[in-house]
Write a protein that holds these residues in place. Structure first.
Motif, PDB file in Angstrom:
ATOM      1  N   GLY A  24       6.166  -4.297   0.110  1.00  0.00           N
ATOM      2  CA  GLY A  24       6.032  -3.299   1.122  1.00  0.00           C
ATOM      3  C   GLY A  24       4.729  -3.246   1.956  1.00  0.00           C
ATOM      4  N   ILE A  25       3.686  -4.359   1.133  1.00  0.00           N
ATOM      5  CA  ILE A  25       2.674  -4.419   1.990  1.00  0.00           C
ATOM      6  C   ILE A  25       2.614  -5.533   3.088  1.00  0.00           C
ATOM      7  CG2 ILE A  25       0.182  -5.410   1.768  1.00  0.00           C
ATOM      8  CD1 ILE A  25       0.302  -4.392  -0.887  1.00  0.00           C
ATOM      9  N   ARG A  26       3.373  -6.456   2.947  1.00  0.00           N
ATOM     10  CA  ARG A  26       3.759  -7.476   3.879  1.00  0.00           C
ATOM     11  C   ARG A  26       4.738  -6.886   5.108  1.00  0.00           C
ATOM     12  NH1 ARG A  26       5.535 -11.006  -0.609  1.00  0.00           N
ATOM     13  NH2 ARG A  26       3.762 -12.318  -1.499  1.00  0.00           N
ATOM     14  N   LYS A  27       5.740  -6.131   4.843  1.00  0.00           N
ATOM     15  CA  LYS A  27       6.407  -5.395   5.556  1.00  0.00           C
ATOM     16  C   LYS A  27       5.618  -4.686   6.578  1.00  0.00           C
ATOM     17  CE  LYS A  27      10.567  -2.573   6.090  1.00  0.00           C
ATOM     18  NZ  LYS A  27      11.589  -1.769   5.379  1.00  0.00           N
ATOM     19  N   ALA A  28       4.891  -3.733   6.038  1.00  0.00           N
ATOM     20  CA  ALA A  28       3.974  -2.833   6.852  1.00  0.00           C
ATOM     21  C   ALA A  28       3.196  -3.677   7.691  1.00  0.00           C
ATOM     22  CB  ALA A  28       3.079  -2.217   6.049  1.00  0.00           C
ATOM     23  N   ARG A  29       2.476  -4.832   7.326  1.00  0.00           N
ATOM     24  CA  ARG A  29       1.652  -5.713   7.949  1.00  0.00           C
ATOM     25  C   ARG A  29       2.589  -6.311   9.337  1.00  0.00           C
ATOM     26  NH1 ARG A  29      -1.890  -8.984   3.612  1.00  0.00           N
ATOM     27  NH2 ARG A  29      -3.604  -7.327   3.795  1.00  0.00           N
ATOM     28  N   LYS A  30       3.718  -6.374   9.244  1.00  0.00           N
ATOM     29  CA  LYS A  30       4.521  -6.997  10.203  1.00  0.00           C
ATOM     30  C   LYS A  30       5.251  -5.798  11.146  1.00  0.00           C
ATOM     31  CE  LYS A  30       6.030 -11.029   7.337  1.00  0.00           C
ATOM     32  NZ  LYS A  30       7.042 -11.632   6.968  1.00  0.00           N
ATOM     33  N   SER A  31       4.520  -4.716  11.081  1.00  0.00           N
ATOM     34  CA  SER A  31       5.422  -3.481  11.670  1.00  0.00           C
ATOM     35  C   SER A  31       4.306  -2.748  12.454  1.00  0.00           C
ATOM     36  CB  SER A  31       5.811  -2.550  10.771  1.00  0.00           C
ATOM     37  OG  SER A  31       6.896  -3.362   9.796  1.00  0.00           O
ATOM     38  N   PRO A  32       3.470  -3.480  13.550  1.00  0.00           N
ATOM     39  CA  PRO A  32       2.489  -2.842  14.120  1.00  0.00           C
ATOM     40  C   PRO A  32       2.811  -1.381  15.060  1.00  0.00           C
ATOM     41  CG  PRO A  32       3.180  -5.100  15.366  1.00  0.00           C
ATOM     42  CD  PRO A  32       4.060  -4.732  14.134  1.00  0.00           C
ATOM     43  N   LYS A  33       4.082  -1.586  15.330  1.00  0.00           N
ATOM     44  CA  LYS A  33       4.623  -0.308  15.813  1.00  0.00           C
ATOM     45  C   LYS A  33       4.835   0.984  15.068  1.00  0.00           C
ATOM     46  CE  LYS A  33       6.563  -2.329  20.096  1.00  0.00           C
ATOM     47  NZ  LYS A  33       7.811  -2.408  20.935  1.00  0.00           N
ATOM     48  N   ALA A  34       5.356   0.564  13.792  1.00  0.00           N
ATOM     49  CA  ALA A  34       5.585   1.662  12.998  1.00  0.00           C
ATOM     50  C   ALA A  34       4.308   1.919  11.802  1.00  0.00           C
ATOM     51  CB  ALA A  34       6.488   1.091  11.954  1.00  0.00           C
ATOM     52  N   VAL A  35       3.195   1.114  11.835  1.00  0.00           N
ATOM     53  CA  VAL A  35       2.181   1.287  10.886  1.00  0.00           C
ATOM     54  C   VAL A  35       0.768   1.210  11.782  1.00  0.00           C
ATOM     55  CG1 VAL A  35       0.939   0.189   9.015  1.00  0.00           C
ATOM     56  CG2 VAL A  35       3.295   0.317   9.200  1.00  0.00           C
ATOM     57  N   ASP A  36      -0.137   2.162  11.690  1.00  0.00           N
ATOM     58  CA  ASP A  36      -1.470   2.265  12.277  1.00  0.00           C
ATOM     59  C   ASP A  36      -2.269   1.437  11.490  1.00  0.00           C
ATOM     60  OD1 ASP A  36      -0.667   4.259  14.074  1.00  0.00           O
ATOM     61  OD2 ASP A  36      -1.462   5.828  12.998  1.00  0.00           O
ATOM     62  N   ALA A  37      -2.322   1.137  10.265  1.00  0.00           N
ATOM     63  CA  ALA A  37      -3.234   0.616   9.440  1.00  0.00           C
ATOM     64  C   ALA A  37      -2.833   0.113   7.956  1.00  0.00           C
ATOM     65  CB  ALA A  37      -4.567   1.439   9.079  1.00  0.00           C
ATOM     66  N   VAL A  38      -3.444  -1.272   7.789  1.00  0.00           N
ATOM     67  CA  VAL A  38      -3.092  -1.754   6.339  1.00  0.00           C
ATOM     68  C   VAL A  38      -4.385  -2.519   5.896  1.00  0.00           C
ATOM     69  CG1 VAL A  38      -1.818  -3.469   4.876  1.00  0.00           C
ATOM     70  CG2 VAL A  38      -0.725  -2.411   6.922  1.00  0.00           C
ATOM     71  N   ASN A  39      -4.898  -1.696   5.160  1.00  0.00           N
ATOM     72  CA  ASN A  39      -6.343  -2.059   4.506  1.00  0.00           C
ATOM     73  C   ASN A  39      -6.009  -2.645   3.184  1.00  0.00           C
ATOM     74  OD1 ASN A  39      -7.750  -1.600   7.022  1.00  0.00           O
ATOM     75  ND2 ASN A  39      -7.645   0.469   6.508  1.00  0.00           N
ATOM     76  N   VAL A  40      -6.702  -3.591   2.409  1.00  0.00           N
ATOM     77  CA  VAL A  40      -6.919  -4.020   1.189  1.00  0.00           C
ATOM     78  C   VAL A  40      -7.959  -3.927   0.870  1.00  0.00           C
ATOM     79  CG1 VAL A  40      -5.935  -6.059  -0.737  1.00  0.00           C
ATOM     80  CG2 VAL A  40      -4.423  -5.453   1.381  1.00  0.00           C
ATOM     81  N   TYR A  41      -8.385  -3.337  -0.422  1.00  0.00           N
ATOM     82  CA  TYR A  41      -9.761  -3.424  -1.062  1.00  0.00           C
ATOM     83  C   TYR A  41      -9.604  -4.014  -2.534  1.00  0.00           C
ATOM     84  CZ  TYR A  41     -10.317  -0.011   2.962  1.00  0.00           C
ATOM     85  OH  TYR A  41      -9.948   0.506   4.025  1.00  0.00           O
ATOM     86  N   ALA A  42     -10.790  -4.609  -2.976  1.00  0.00           N
ATOM     87  CA  ALA A  42     -10.884  -4.794  -4.250  1.00  0.00           C
ATOM     88  C   ALA A  42     -11.961  -3.894  -4.884  1.00  0.00           C
ATOM     89  CB  ALA A  42     -11.572  -6.242  -4.578  1.00  0.00           C
ATOM     90  N   PHE A  43     -11.361  -3.301  -6.174  1.00  0.00           N
ATOM     91  CA  PHE A  43     -12.265  -2.407  -6.967  1.00  0.00           C
ATOM     92  C   PHE A  43     -12.197  -2.610  -8.265  1.00  0.00           C
ATOM     93  CE2 PHE A  43     -10.409   0.238  -3.424  1.00  0.00           C
ATOM     94  CZ  PHE A  43     -11.624   1.156  -2.992  1.00  0.00           C
ATOM     95  N   THR A  44     -13.083  -1.844  -9.035  1.00  0.00           N
ATOM     96  CA  THR A  44     -12.821  -1.906 -10.494  1.00  0.00           C
ATOM     97  C   THR A  44     -12.289  -0.645 -10.972  1.00  0.00           C
ATOM     98  OG1 THR A  44     -15.088  -3.479 -10.784  1.00  0.00           O
ATOM     99  CG2 THR A  44     -14.391  -2.257 -12.626  1.00  0.00           C
ATOM    100  N   SER A  45     -11.395  -0.618 -11.796  1.00  0.00           N
ATOM    101  CA  SER A  45     -10.744   0.788 -12.151  1.00  0.00           C
ATOM    102  C   SER A  45     -11.805   1.433 -13.177  1.00  0.00           C
ATOM    103  CB  SER A  45      -9.417   0.371 -12.820  1.00  0.00           C
ATOM    104  OG  SER A  45      -9.785  -0.323 -14.215  1.00  0.00           O
ATOM    105  N   ARG A  46     -11.243   2.602 -13.487  1.00  0.00           N
ATOM    106  CA  ARG A  46     -12.072   3.356 -14.373  1.00  0.00           C
ATOM    107  C   ARG A  46     -12.350   2.753 -15.605  1.00  0.00           C
ATOM    108  NH1 ARG A  46      -8.859   8.232 -12.132  1.00  0.00           N
ATOM    109  NH2 ARG A  46     -10.310   9.144 -10.771  1.00  0.00           N
ATOM    110  N   ASP A  47     -11.344   2.051 -16.238  1.00  0.00           N
ATOM    111  CA  ASP A  47     -11.365   1.353 -17.546  1.00  0.00           C
ATOM    112  C   ASP A  47     -11.998  -0.109 -17.557  1.00  0.00           C
ATOM    113  OD1 ASP A  47      -9.406  -0.287 -16.447  1.00  0.00           O
ATOM    114  OD2 ASP A  47      -7.813   0.042 -17.683  1.00  0.00           O
ATOM    115  N   GLY A  48     -12.697  -0.314 -16.060  1.00  0.00           N
ATOM    116  CA  GLY A  48     -13.434  -1.873 -16.008  1.00  0.00           C
ATOM    117  C   GLY A  48     -12.495  -2.903 -15.578  1.00  0.00           C
ATOM    118  N   SER A  49     -11.310  -2.854 -15.499  1.00  0.00           N
ATOM    119  CA  SER A  49     -10.383  -3.811 -15.338  1.00  0.00           C
ATOM    120  C   SER A  49     -10.421  -3.910 -13.400  1.00  0.00           C
ATOM    121  CB  SER A  49      -9.164  -3.703 -15.603  1.00  0.00           C
ATOM    122  OG  SER A  49      -8.532  -2.693 -15.046  1.00  0.00           O
ATOM    123  N   ALA A  50     -10.325  -5.362 -13.102  1.00  0.00           N
ATOM    124  CA  ALA A  50     -10.227  -5.557 -11.827  1.00  0.00           C
ATOM    125  C   ALA A  50      -9.182  -4.974 -11.187  1.00  0.00           C
ATOM    126  CB  ALA A  50     -10.156  -7.139 -11.339  1.00  0.00           C
TER     127      ALA A  50
END
Length: 95
Positions: free
Chosen positions: A36-62
């Motif tokens: 789904g993420i790859r498809k969105a990145r290849k669809s500039p007319k259908a998608v305004d933005a695709v952003n990916v972020y690294a976080f730590t979840s509430r339980d401390g996992s990446a």
């Protein structure tokens, strides 16, 4: 047994919001999230933005979070649609 099934990895989760209405989180397969993420990145007319972020979840996992905002007019009868994919980082690194 594969490495992914032998480790207790929670599935990827898809959150969708349409015109301010949140839908229940949907557990999805890792390959479906990545597709789904790859498809969105290849669809500039259908998608305004695709952003990916690294976080730590509430339980401390990446965790990686991908935000996909669809272009106005891509979906019928709605103005604002976006998807948020939550993917445990260990699911990505255990491939």
């Amino acid at each position: 047994m594969s490495a992914i099934t032998s480790i207790n990895v929670r599935p990827a989760t898809l959150f969708t919001q349409v015109d301010g209405r949140n839908f229940h989180p949907e557990p999805i397969a890792l390959h479906a999230a990545l597709s789904g993420i790859r498809k969105a990145r290849k669809s500039p007319k259908a998608v305004d933005a695709v952003n990916v972020y690294a976080f730590t979840s509430r339980d401390g996992s990446a965790l990686h979070v991908a935000y996909v905002h669809y272009a106005r007019g891509h979906w019928s009868n709605v103005d604002d649609v976006f998807d948020v994919y939550e993917i445990p980082t260990n699911a990505l690194t255990d491939l």
